[in-house]
Design a protein around this motif. Structure first.
Motif, mmCIF file in Angstrom:
data_model
loop_
_atom_site.group_PDB
_atom_site.id
_atom_site.type_symbol
_atom_site.label_atom_id
_atom_site.label_comp_id
_atom_site.label_asym_id
_atom_site.label_seq_id
_atom_site.Cartn_x
_atom_site.Cartn_y
_atom_site.Cartn_z
ATOM 1 N N GLY A 97 0.807 -1.216 0.000
ATOM 2 C CA GLY A 97 0.000 0.000 0.000
ATOM 3 C C GLY A 97 0.836 1.261 0.000
ATOM 4 O O GLY A 97 2.050 1.242 0.241
ATOM 5 N N ILE A 98 0.160 2.376 -0.283
ATOM 6 C CA ILE A 98 0.831 3.663 -0.450
ATOM 7 C C ILE A 98 0.134 4.719 0.403
ATOM 8 O O ILE A 98 -1.088 4.893 0.314
ATOM 9 N N ALA A 99 0.916 5.405 1.224
ATOM 10 C CA ALA A 99 0.419 6.528 2.024
ATOM 11 C C ALA A 99 0.695 7.817 1.262
ATOM 12 O O ALA A 99 1.830 8.056 0.839
ATOM 13 N N CYS A 100 -0.332 8.634 1.087
ATOM 14 C CA CYS A 100 -0.224 9.869 0.300
ATOM 15 C C CYS A 100 -0.392 11.063 1.231
ATOM 16 O O CYS A 100 -1.499 11.343 1.718
ATOM 17 N N ALA B 172 -12.690 6.858 -2.929
ATOM 18 C CA ALA B 172 -11.520 6.111 -3.394
ATOM 19 C C ALA B 172 -11.278 4.846 -2.582
ATOM 20 O O ALA B 172 -10.392 4.052 -2.918
ATOM 21 N N GLY B 173 -12.042 4.681 -1.509
ATOM 22 C CA GLY B 173 -11.826 3.526 -0.652
ATOM 23 C C GLY B 173 -10.573 3.627 0.181
ATOM 24 O O GLY B 173 -10.047 2.610 0.661
ATOM 25 N N ALA B 174 -10.071 4.846 0.373
ATOM 26 C CA ALA B 174 -8.837 5.062 1.126
ATOM 27 C C ALA B 174 -9.138 5.266 2.604
ATOM 28 O O ALA B 174 -10.257 5.612 2.988
ATOM 29 N N ASP B 175 -8.133 5.081 3.432
ATOM 30 C CA ASP B 175 -8.228 5.319 4.867
ATOM 31 C C ASP B 175 -8.023 6.811 5.126
ATOM 32 O O ASP B 175 -6.951 7.354 4.865
ATOM 33 N N GLY B 176 -9.072 7.483 5.615
ATOM 34 C CA GLY B 176 -8.990 8.915 5.877
ATOM 35 C C GLY B 176 -8.785 9.256 7.339
ATOM 36 O O GLY B 176 -8.932 10.417 7.735
ATOM 37 N N TRP C 75 -3.712 5.397 2.025
ATOM 38 C CA TRP C 75 -3.922 6.229 3.200
ATOM 39 C C TRP C 75 -3.826 7.699 2.804
ATOM 40 O O TRP C 75 -2.928 8.088 2.051
ATOM 41 N N ALA C 76 -4.742 8.515 3.305
ATOM 42 C CA ALA C 76 -4.727 9.965 3.077
ATOM 43 C C ALA C 76 -4.200 10.657 4.336
ATOM 44 O O ALA C 76 -4.721 10.416 5.429
ATOM 45 N N ILE C 77 -3.191 11.505 4.167
ATOM 46 C CA ILE C 77 -2.592 12.207 5.299
ATOM 47 C C ILE C 77 -2.469 13.687 4.955
ATOM 48 O O ILE C 77 -1.892 14.045 3.916
ATOM 49 N N GLY C 78 -2.992 14.555 5.818
ATOM 50 C CA GLY C 78 -2.883 15.981 5.582
ATOM 51 C C GLY C 78 -3.754 16.753 6.540
ATOM 52 O O GLY C 78 -4.136 16.257 7.602
ATOM 53 N N GLU D 86 4.367 7.158 11.573
ATOM 54 C CA GLU D 86 4.520 5.882 12.275
ATOM 55 C C GLU D 86 3.231 5.059 12.259
ATOM 56 O O GLU D 86 3.274 3.832 12.191
ATOM 57 N N ALA D 87 2.092 5.725 12.280
ATOM 58 C CA ALA D 87 0.811 5.013 12.277
ATOM 59 C C ALA D 87 0.590 4.266 10.964
ATOM 60 O O ALA D 87 0.153 3.099 10.961
ATOM 61 N N VAL D 88 0.885 4.909 9.834
ATOM 62 C CA VAL D 88 0.680 4.216 8.557
ATOM 63 C C VAL D 88 1.753 3.151 8.346
ATOM 64 O O VAL D 88 1.496 2.118 7.721
#
Length: 331
Positions: free
Chosen positions: A10-13, A86-90, A65-68, A134-136
């Motif tokens: 997976g990819i964290a963005c 998008a089915g992403a983790d927000g 994963w969405a981070i911001g 660290e969480a992702v």
């Protein structure tokens, strides 16, 4: 214990979350003149958003994963709706009342170019503590993407050769993730210094030919200037980046310790281009998917070009990108 890359998925963005209001106009006005808006469409943009939504459009089942940081306004609702769709983790998309969600009015002139009027809002407030590296990593993310450098407000500020963005990338690498960043096309003072601070902590850097020139001070005369692009990429690798990927409308160059790989895309007819907004991010997403799957540089670049070409055919950054089998067309 840090989980090895081979066991991650997976990819964290992380980074910019922007609502783009794209106006297609009939002509560029002279000062004080009026021109008509022919069409208007609203979508989520910014480095993190565009890459995440492009990856989701591939429908390849990658965890995202969405981070911001967003505000508490209608634009924030637009962003959260896109993340959910998008089915992403927000979970790690934080919110604040201190500023509105970042948004941009994009003036798109078909067959020519686009111009951005940007309100930074919450993006300028995004700080190291807001980014749940660290969480992702603990959740198993394999790749950590940060974008765009030089449009991240506090994270771009350089002091004693380091920056908030550089420290975030260092944390991501220490947590066992592959680190990736992308740049924005802006004439911001300190552009090169912000990039230089991040380079030692980057496994992959994406940028276009104009950004390559700004980041290095070397001349790049245009999209076809392979020698100029290659020289700039080599300078950035010397700064510490593991892989430098430069994309232009005419070529993609992937430079690593193993040497340079160059792939030229099939041209998109001007009549097919609806908007160039987000094409570079779609390219990055294609390359990132290949990187995640262990593909070689040439295959990554080819998928990047296919994704960029699809993006050009839509009004928003990601709206015209199809599922991966359709995109690749049996390749």
């Amino acid at each position: 214990m840090t989980r090895p890359v081979s066991e991650r998925r997976g990819i964290a963005c992380a980074g910019n979350w922007i609502v783009d209001i794209v106006h297609t106009i009939e002509a560029w006005p002279a000062k004080s003149d009026l021109v008509r808006i022919l069409d208007e469409v609203e979508g989520t943009g910014g480095g993190a958003a565009n890459v995440m939504l492009s990856l989701a459009a591939f429908q390849a089942g990658l965890p995202l994963w969405a981070i911001g940081l967003v505000g508490m306004d209608r634009h924030a609702a637009t962003v959260r709706w896109a993340v959910k769709g998008a089915g992403a983790d927000g979970t790690h998309l934080a919110e604040t009342e201190r500023a509105p969600t970042a948004h941009t009015h994009v003036m798109n002139l078909p067959g020519d170019s686009r111009t951005f009027f940007y309100h930074p809002g919450t993006n300028d407030l995004l700080d190291e503590g807001d980014i749940a590296v660290e969480a992702v990593a603990e959740a198993g993310a394999k790749v950590f993407y940060l974008g765009y450098l030089n449009l991240l407000g506090r994270l771009d500020a350089v002091e004693a050769g380091s920056s908030g963005g550089a420290r975030v990338l260092a944390r991501a690498r220490a947590a066992g993730m592959v680190t990736v960043a992308d740049l924005v096309s802006t004439d911001r003072e300190g552009f090169a210094e912000t990039v230089a601070a991040a380079l030692p902590h980057l496994d992959v850097l994406f940028l276009n030919e104009g950004e390559a020139a700004r980041a290095t001070g070397l001349p790049v005369t245009g999209p076809d200037d392979l020698d100029g692009v290659a020289a700039a990429a080599a300078r950035l690798r010397l700064g510490g980046a593991g892989v430098v990927v430069v994309h232009t409308p005419a070529l993609g160059l992937w430079l690593s310790g193993a040497g340079a790989v160059v792939v030229r895309p099939d041209p998109v007819p001007a009549s097919d281009v609806v908007s160039p907004v987000g094409a570079g991010d779609a390219f990055a997403a294609g390359c990132l998917y290949g990187l995640h799957e262990g593909w070689g540089p040439e295959a990554c670049l080819r998928l990047g070009h296919l994704a960029a070409a699809a993006s050009l055919r839509g009004a928003t950054a990601t709206g015209a990108i199809p599922a991966l089998p359709v995109l690749m067309g049996g390749q």
